[in-house]
Design a protein around this motif. Structure first.
Motif, mmCIF file in Angstrom:
data_model
loop_
_atom_site.group_PDB
_atom_site.id
_atom_site.type_symbol
_atom_site.label_atom_id
_atom_site.label_comp_id
_atom_site.label_asym_id
_atom_site.label_seq_id
_atom_site.Cartn_x
_atom_site.Cartn_y
_atom_site.Cartn_z
ATOM 1 N N GLY A 1 0.810 -1.209 0.000
ATOM 2 C CA GLY A 1 0.000 0.000 0.000
ATOM 3 C C GLY A 1 0.843 1.258 0.000
ATOM 4 O O GLY A 1 1.867 1.337 0.697
ATOM 5 N N GLY A 2 0.419 2.237 -0.801
ATOM 6 C CA GLY A 2 1.081 3.534 -0.850
ATOM 7 C C GLY A 2 0.055 4.643 -0.945
ATOM 8 O O GLY A 2 -1.096 4.397 -1.317
ATOM 9 N N VAL A 3 0.454 5.832 -0.596
ATOM 10 C CA VAL A 3 -0.441 6.992 -0.711
ATOM 11 C C VAL A 3 -0.527 7.408 -2.170
ATOM 12 O O VAL A 3 0.499 7.485 -2.863
ATOM 13 N N ASN B 1 -5.751 7.078 0.389
ATOM 14 C CA ASN B 1 -5.640 8.541 0.426
ATOM 15 C C ASN B 1 -4.872 9.074 1.630
ATOM 16 O O ASN B 1 -4.680 10.288 1.761
ATOM 17 N N SER B 2 -4.450 8.176 2.529
ATOM 18 C CA SER B 2 -3.686 8.618 3.695
ATOM 19 C C SER B 2 -2.894 7.450 4.276
ATOM 20 O O SER B 2 -3.193 6.285 3.998
ATOM 21 N N GLU B 3 -1.911 7.780 5.104
ATOM 22 C CA GLU B 3 -1.116 6.731 5.735
ATOM 23 C C GLU B 3 -1.897 6.031 6.843
ATOM 24 O O GLU B 3 -1.655 4.860 7.138
ATOM 25 N N LYS B 4 -2.855 6.724 7.441
ATOM 26 C CA LYS B 4 -3.731 6.067 8.430
ATOM 27 C C LYS B 4 -4.541 4.977 7.740
ATOM 28 O O LYS B 4 -4.694 3.866 8.265
ATOM 29 N N ALA B 5 -5.055 5.282 6.539
ATOM 30 C CA ALA B 5 -5.813 4.285 5.781
ATOM 31 C C ALA B 5 -4.929 3.096 5.410
ATOM 32 O O ALA B 5 -5.386 1.945 5.408
ATOM 33 N N LEU B 6 -3.643 3.362 5.128
ATOM 34 C CA LEU B 6 -2.712 2.276 4.810
ATOM 35 C C LEU B 6 -2.524 1.354 6.010
ATOM 36 O O LEU B 6 -2.516 0.128 5.872
ATOM 37 N N GLN C 1 -5.204 -6.860 4.303
ATOM 38 C CA GLN C 1 -5.615 -6.747 2.906
ATOM 39 C C GLN C 1 -4.424 -6.448 1.998
ATOM 40 O O GLN C 1 -4.540 -6.514 0.785
ATOM 41 N N ILE C 2 -3.302 -6.101 2.606
ATOM 42 C CA ILE C 2 -2.050 -5.903 1.876
ATOM 43 C C ILE C 2 -0.931 -6.535 2.694
ATOM 44 O O ILE C 2 -1.072 -6.751 3.905
ATOM 45 N N ASP C 3 0.179 -6.847 2.041
ATOM 46 C CA ASP C 3 1.305 -7.480 2.741
ATOM 47 C C ASP C 3 2.099 -6.478 3.573
ATOM 48 O O ASP C 3 2.621 -6.816 4.628
ATOM 49 N N PHE C 4 2.203 -5.254 3.068
ATOM 50 C CA PHE C 4 2.894 -4.213 3.827
ATOM 51 C C PHE C 4 2.513 -2.855 3.255
ATOM 52 O O PHE C 4 1.963 -2.744 2.160
ATOM 53 N N ALA C 5 2.826 -1.816 4.021
ATOM 54 C CA ALA C 5 2.618 -0.434 3.573
ATOM 55 C C ALA C 5 3.891 0.350 3.847
ATOM 56 O O ALA C 5 4.702 -0.033 4.697
ATOM 57 N N VAL C 6 4.077 1.434 3.116
ATOM 58 C CA VAL C 6 5.200 2.335 3.365
ATOM 59 C C VAL C 6 4.646 3.560 4.088
ATOM 60 O O VAL C 6 3.794 4.274 3.557
ATOM 61 N N VAL C 7 5.125 3.774 5.304
ATOM 62 C CA VAL C 7 4.587 4.829 6.167
ATOM 63 C C VAL C 7 5.741 5.572 6.836
ATOM 64 O O VAL C 7 6.723 4.950 7.256
ATOM 65 N N THR D 1 4.777 9.171 11.698
ATOM 66 C CA THR D 1 3.332 8.953 11.544
ATOM 67 C C THR D 1 2.943 7.589 12.106
ATOM 68 O O THR D 1 1.904 7.447 12.774
ATOM 69 N N TYR D 2 3.768 6.582 11.849
ATOM 70 C CA TYR D 2 3.531 5.245 12.406
ATOM 71 C C TYR D 2 3.480 5.315 13.931
ATOM 72 O O TYR D 2 2.564 4.781 14.574
ATOM 73 N N PHE D 3 4.461 5.973 14.534
ATOM 74 C CA PHE D 3 4.502 6.062 15.998
ATOM 75 C C PHE D 3 3.310 6.845 16.546
ATOM 76 O O PHE D 3 2.775 6.518 17.609
ATOM 77 N N TYR D 4 2.904 7.876 15.835
ATOM 78 C CA TYR D 4 1.763 8.690 16.278
ATOM 79 C C TYR D 4 0.515 7.819 16.385
ATOM 80 O O TYR D 4 -0.179 7.823 17.419
ATOM 81 N N TYR D 5 0.198 7.067 15.324
ATOM 82 C CA TYR D 5 -1.018 6.246 15.331
ATOM 83 C C TYR D 5 -0.885 5.030 16.238
ATOM 84 O O TYR D 5 -1.866 4.584 16.846
ATOM 85 N N ALA D 6 0.327 4.480 16.343
ATOM 86 C CA ALA D 6 0.527 3.334 17.240
ATOM 87 C C ALA D 6 0.259 3.733 18.683
ATOM 88 O O ALA D 6 -0.356 2.984 19.447
ATOM 89 N N ARG D 7 0.709 4.940 19.042
ATOM 90 C CA ARG D 7 0.443 5.434 20.400
ATOM 91 C C ARG D 7 -1.035 5.739 20.596
ATOM 92 O O ARG D 7 -1.633 5.373 21.606
ATOM 93 N N LYS D 8 -1.614 6.415 19.622
ATOM 94 C CA LYS D 8 -3.000 6.871 19.756
ATOM 95 C C LYS D 8 -3.989 5.713 19.815
ATOM 96 O O LYS D 8 -4.955 5.740 20.590
ATOM 97 N N HIS D 9 -3.784 4.693 18.985
ATOM 98 C CA HIS D 9 -4.757 3.598 18.881
ATOM 99 C C HIS D 9 -4.292 2.294 19.523
ATOM 100 O O HIS D 9 -5.017 1.298 19.482
#
Length: 250
Positions: free
Chosen positions: A137-139, A162-167, A175-181, A185-193
C-alpha cells in the motif's frame, strides 16, 4: 462613551500601521498527516510549530502555513506561478538532486519511511526479490523509489489509499502485505490507537532522507531571507529542540 471609542482607535492605530508593514509569505505543504499536521483547523502539529518558530526570528515578515495538494504545487512550480515556498520536502522528490532548479534550505530534520506489516504476517525487506509476489500500500500520488522497479516488472502489486492512516488500517485487516509509512506517523497512530502489538517494522527501512524547504528561484530576493534564517546556527538550535519534542530522532 465617545472618549472610550477615541482611546480604542488610538490603541489600534499602531497595530494597523505595523500590520500594513508586515509582509506575509506562504509556506505550502502537501503532507496532511500527523505529527507534521495534527489538525489544519486547530493549526496544530510540527509544521505549524516550525512556522511559529520562523516568525519569532522576523519582525517584518510573517509566514503562514497553507495546505495544497502535491499535484497543484508541482504544476505551479513548473509554470513558475508558485507564490511562496514548500515546507518539508526533499530535492530528490522534485527531480532536483543537484539543487539547480530551485533554492533549498539546509536539512530541517531527518526522517525515515518504514515498511509496516501485520505481526500475523510480518514482512522483512532483505533485497529486491523480497518484494516479488507481494501486495503493498502507498499513498496516491507518492513515489517509492525502492519499489519502482519491481512494480514495473509486475513483480509487485500496488494498492493506493488517500492517507497513511488508511494504509495502516489495510495492514491491520491484512488486505495488503505491507505499507510504506513515515516513521513519525507510524509512531503517532501506534500510540493513539494502541497498535504496538499488531504492527511490525522491517529491520531494513524503505528509505532515510531529510526534509527541507524549497524556494523558487524566481523569488530569490524575497525568500532568500527565509533560507538565511533556516540555515542560521540560532534557528538550527531551536529546531533541534522542537523536533526532539515530537520524538523524531535528529
Amino acid at each position: 462613551m465617545v472618549q472610550l471609542i477615541i482611546v480604542g482607535i488610538l490603541i489600534l492605530l499602531p497595530w494597523c500601521a505595523w500590520s500594513e508593514q508586515v509582509e506575509r509569505i506562504k509556506l505550502y505543504t502537501y503532507h496532511d498527516k500527523p505529527p507534521y499536521i495534527v489538525s489544519l483547523k486547530e493549526r496544530s502539529g510540527l509544521y505549524f510549530d516550525i512556522v511559529r518558530l520562523l516568525n519569532e526570528f522576523h519582525d517584518d515578515v510573517q509566514y503562514q502555513l497553507v495546505f495544497r495538494p502535491k499535484i497543484r504545487i508541482r504544476s505551479e512550480l513548473e509554470q513558475e506561478q508558485l507564490n511562496g515556498a514548500v515546507l518539508g520536502v526533499n530535492p530528490v522528490w522534485f527531480g532536483d538532486n543537484d539543487q539547480i532548479k530551485h533554492l533549498w534550505s539546509d536539512p530541517l530534520f531527518y526522517d525515515t519511511d518504514e515498511f509496516v506489516s501485520s505481526v500475523k504476517r510480518p514482512f522483512e525487506y532483505k533485497n529486491p526479490t523480497s518484494l516479488h509476489g507481494k501486495r503493498y500500500g502507498g499513498v496516491q500520488g507518492y513515489f517509492y523509489p525502492k519499489l519502482h522497479d519491481a512494480e514495473k516488472l509486475e513483480k509487485l502489486q500496488r494498492v493506493d489509499a488517500n492517507s497513511e492512516k488508511a494504509l495502516l488500517e489495510l495492514v491491520l485487516k491484512q488486505q495488503i502485505d505491507f505499507a510504506v509509512v513515515s516513521r513519525p506517523t507510524y509512531f503517532y497512530y501506534a500510540r493513539k490507537h494502541g497498535w504496538w502489538t499488531s504492527l511490525s517494522l522491517s529491520h531494513q527501512a524503505h528509505q532515510k532522507y531529510y526534509r527541507a524547504i524549497l524556494a523558487p528561484k524566481k523569488h530569490k530576493d524575497k525568500l532568500g531571507i527565509l533560507l538565511n534564517t533556516t540555515n542560521s546556527i540560532g534557528f538550527k538550535k531551536h529546531m533541534k529542540q522542537l523536533v526532539r519534542s515530537y520524538h523524531i530522532s535528529e
